[in-house]
Design an enzyme around this catalytic site. Structure first.
Site, PDB file in Angstrom:
ATOM      1  N   GLY A  15       0.780  -1.165  -0.111  1.00  0.00           N
ATOM      2  CA  GLY A  15       0.080   0.118  -0.107  1.00  0.00           C
ATOM      3  C   GLY A  15       0.923   1.054  -0.032  1.00  0.00           C
ATOM      4  CB  ALA A  16       4.232   1.704  -1.035  1.00  0.00           C
ATOM      5  NE  ARG A  18      -4.939   5.843  -1.917  1.00  0.00           N
ATOM      6  CZ  ARG A  18      -5.935   5.222  -2.511  1.00  0.00           C
ATOM      7  NH1 ARG A  18      -6.070   5.396  -3.654  1.00  0.00           N
ATOM      8  NH2 ARG A  18      -6.881   4.514  -2.040  1.00  0.00           N
ATOM      9  CB  SER A 144      -7.655   0.636  12.815  1.00  0.00           C
ATOM     10  OG  SER A 144      -8.395   1.609  13.041  1.00  0.00           O
ATOM     11  CE1 TYR A 157      -9.807  -0.581   8.072  1.00  0.00           C
ATOM     12  CE2 TYR A 157     -10.480   0.584   9.862  1.00  0.00           C
ATOM     13  CZ  TYR A 157      -9.609   0.455   8.717  1.00  0.00           C
ATOM     14  OH  TYR A 157      -8.627   1.371   9.006  1.00  0.00           O
ATOM     15  CB  ALA A 159     -13.710  -8.393  12.099  1.00  0.00           C
ATOM     16  CB  ALA A 160      -9.937  -6.727   8.868  1.00  0.00           C
ATOM     17  CE  LYS A 161      -6.832  -1.907   9.074  1.00  0.00           C
ATOM     18  NZ  LYS A 161      -5.527  -1.972   8.285  1.00  0.00           N
TER      19      LYS A 161
HETATM   20  P1  NAD Z   1      -5.130   4.969   1.363  1.00  0.00           P
HETATM   21  O1  NAD Z   1      -6.435   4.495   0.981  1.00  0.00           O
HETATM   22  O2  NAD Z   1      -4.668   6.409   1.237  1.00  0.00           O
HETATM   23  O3  NAD Z   1      -4.082   3.865   0.923  1.00  0.00           O
HETATM   24  C1  NAD Z   1      -4.404   2.473   0.738  1.00  0.00           C
HETATM   25  C2  NAD Z   1      -3.055   2.023   0.158  1.00  0.00           C
HETATM   26  O4  NAD Z   1      -3.442   0.604  -0.080  1.00  0.00           O
HETATM   27  C3  NAD Z   1      -3.170   2.392  -1.700  1.00  0.00           C
HETATM   28  O5  NAD Z   1      -1.833   2.743  -1.840  1.00  0.00           O
HETATM   29  C4  NAD Z   1      -3.682   1.310  -2.161  1.00  0.00           C
HETATM   30  O6  NAD Z   1      -3.574   1.143  -3.485  1.00  0.00           O
HETATM   31  C5  NAD Z   1      -3.476   0.256  -1.568  1.00  0.00           C
HETATM   32  N1  NAD Z   1      -4.381  -0.971  -1.489  1.00  0.00           N
HETATM   33  C6  NAD Z   1      -5.656  -0.948  -1.284  1.00  0.00           C
HETATM   34  N2  NAD Z   1      -6.145  -2.223  -1.670  1.00  0.00           N
HETATM   35  C7  NAD Z   1      -5.055  -2.927  -2.265  1.00  0.00           C
HETATM   36  C8  NAD Z   1      -4.635  -4.097  -2.637  1.00  0.00           C
HETATM   37  N3  NAD Z   1      -5.852  -5.030  -2.792  1.00  0.00           N
HETATM   38  N4  NAD Z   1      -3.546  -4.432  -3.197  1.00  0.00           N
HETATM   39  C9  NAD Z   1      -2.570  -3.819  -2.908  1.00  0.00           C
HETATM   40  N5  NAD Z   1      -2.673  -2.603  -2.642  1.00  0.00           N
HETATM   41  C10 NAD Z   1      -3.769  -2.188  -2.322  1.00  0.00           C
HETATM   42  O7  NAD Z   1      -5.182   4.482   3.066  1.00  0.00           O
HETATM   43  P2  NAD Z   1      -4.320   4.942   4.273  1.00  0.00           P
HETATM   44  O8  NAD Z   1      -5.239   5.961   5.047  1.00  0.00           O
HETATM   45  O9  NAD Z   1      -2.752   5.407   3.759  1.00  0.00           O
HETATM   46  O10 NAD Z   1      -4.372   3.575   4.984  1.00  0.00           O
HETATM   47  C11 NAD Z   1      -3.077   2.808   5.224  1.00  0.00           C
HETATM   48  C12 NAD Z   1      -3.475   1.777   6.318  1.00  0.00           C
HETATM   49  O11 NAD Z   1      -3.703   2.306   7.335  1.00  0.00           O
HETATM   50  C13 NAD Z   1      -4.543   0.953   5.943  1.00  0.00           C
HETATM   51  O12 NAD Z   1      -4.172  -0.490   6.300  1.00  0.00           O
HETATM   52  C14 NAD Z   1      -5.666   1.772   6.769  1.00  0.00           C
HETATM   53  O13 NAD Z   1      -6.480   0.681   7.135  1.00  0.00           O
HETATM   54  C15 NAD Z   1      -4.837   2.019   7.861  1.00  0.00           C
HETATM   55  N6  NAD Z   1      -5.528   3.253   8.798  1.00  0.00           N
HETATM   56  C16 NAD Z   1      -5.776   4.113   8.322  1.00  0.00           C
HETATM   57  C17 NAD Z   1      -6.337   5.097   9.033  1.00  0.00           C
HETATM   58  C18 NAD Z   1      -6.707   6.477   8.626  1.00  0.00           C
HETATM   59  O14 NAD Z   1      -7.235   7.407   9.311  1.00  0.00           O
HETATM   60  N7  NAD Z   1      -6.463   6.894   7.250  1.00  0.00           N
HETATM   61  C19 NAD Z   1      -6.785   4.993  10.315  1.00  0.00           C
HETATM   62  C20 NAD Z   1      -6.374   3.559  10.736  1.00  0.00           C
HETATM   63  C21 NAD Z   1      -5.883   2.762  10.162  1.00  0.00           C
END
Ligand code: NAD
Length: 249
Positions: A15-16, A18, A144, A157, A159-161
């Site tokens: 998920g790098a 963005r 999370s 979500y 449950a997964a986290k």
């Molecule tokens: P985001 O949506 O900005 O980025 C998510 C990234 O994951 C993207 O690069 C996307 O392409 C990639 N991705 C999604 N599905 C994918 C797949 N099937 N295969 C490969 N890549 C995939 O989200 P973010 O806010 O940067 O979140 C990053 C992590 O942090 C996630 O696990 C999210 O659940 C967790 N998180 C985010 C928040 C928040 O407030 N933003 C809070 C708690 C946890």
């Protein structure tokens, strides 16, 4: 990462492309470190790898759908044919598909579980053996605060986290004697694309529940991940660091 301590290391960040993953990939870049940027979108992870190379560090990119066990296994095979091991694995890729349980479709459930949780299993399983052989490794899984508290409309979500936390603690126990640490970070509300669609009134409500009265940034999360990957954090395993402005204590 402090120069020298990580020499010759390979980091992989899912998920790098963005948000939080992009910030983590950037902060882990250092001399003698190769950062493998993985994302579903080739254009996004290629752009982040370019960003890192422009700063003078080594980076590559790979478009992989982390929800597919086969795609992850194939990617790991390709990576391990080129690199001796992935020393630092950051399982960050995630999605949310919110709905009330009574309206939740099987697809909303399955896609969130496979992207956020099963992906951790597949990457870790495929990369762990080489890490064990080198007797050094760092794994950080992105959970999370919702995995700790639960949340209205987010049973899939949450449950997964929560699963990510149980997985982290179990693998920490399995690998502790091999020089490998496994930890999780639990972000609260972080300003990224994932949270950009929340309406003003929802954000105002959220802020009332955050003692620091502000949303976090991707860099806040990346800094904690960087610490957990350092040699200084070598005696910390099986833990969850909340990065949430004091929301969950
Ligand atoms: P985001 O949506 O900005 O980025 C998510 C990234 O994951 C993207 O690069 C996307 O392409 C990639 N991705 C999604 N599905 C994918 C797949 N099937 N295969 C490969 N890549 C995939 O989200 P973010 O806010 O940067 O979140 C990053 C992590 O942090 C996630 O696990 C999210 O659940 C967790 N998180 C985010 C928040 C928040 O407030 N933003 C809070 C708690 C946890």
């Amino acid at each position: 990462m402090v120069e020298g301590e990580s020499s010759g290391k390979v980091c992989l960040v899912t998920g790098a492309g963005r948000g939080i993953g992009r910030a983590i990939a950037n902060i882990l870049a250092a001399p003698n470190v190769a950062v493998i940027c993985v994302s579903k979108s080739e254009a996004n992870c290629a752009a982040v790898a370019d960003e890192i190379r422009d700063r003078g560090f080594s980076a590559e990119h790979m478009a992989v759908d982390v929800s597919s066990a086969d795609a992850v296994a194939n990617a790991c095979r390709a990576i391990l044919s080129k690199h001796a091991a992935v020393d630092i694995l950051i399982n960050n890729a995630g999605i949310a598909r919110d709905n009330l349980l009574m309206r939740m479709s099987d697809d909303e459930w399955d896609s969130v579980l496979s992207t956020n949780l099963s992906s951790c299993f597949h990457w870790t399983k495929n990369l762990l053996y080489r890490m064990v052989k080198r007797r050094w490794g760092r794994i950080v899984n992105v959970s999370s605060v919702v995995g700790i508290t639960g949340n209205f409309g987010q049973s899939n979500y949450a449950a997964a986290k929560a699963g990510v936390i149980g997985f982290t603690k179990s693998i920490a126990r399995e690998t502790a004697s091999r020089g490998i640490t496994v930890n999780a970070v639990a972000p609260g509300f972080i300003q990224t694309d994932m949270t950009s669609n929340l309406g003003e009134s929802i954000v105002a409500d959220l802020l009332r529940n955050i003692p620091m009265r502000t949303l976090g940034t991707a860099d806040d999360v990346a800094a904690a991940v960087k610490f957990l990957c350092s040699d200084e954090a070598g005696y910390i395993t099986g833990h969850v660091i909340n990065i949430d402005g004091g929301m969950v204590m």
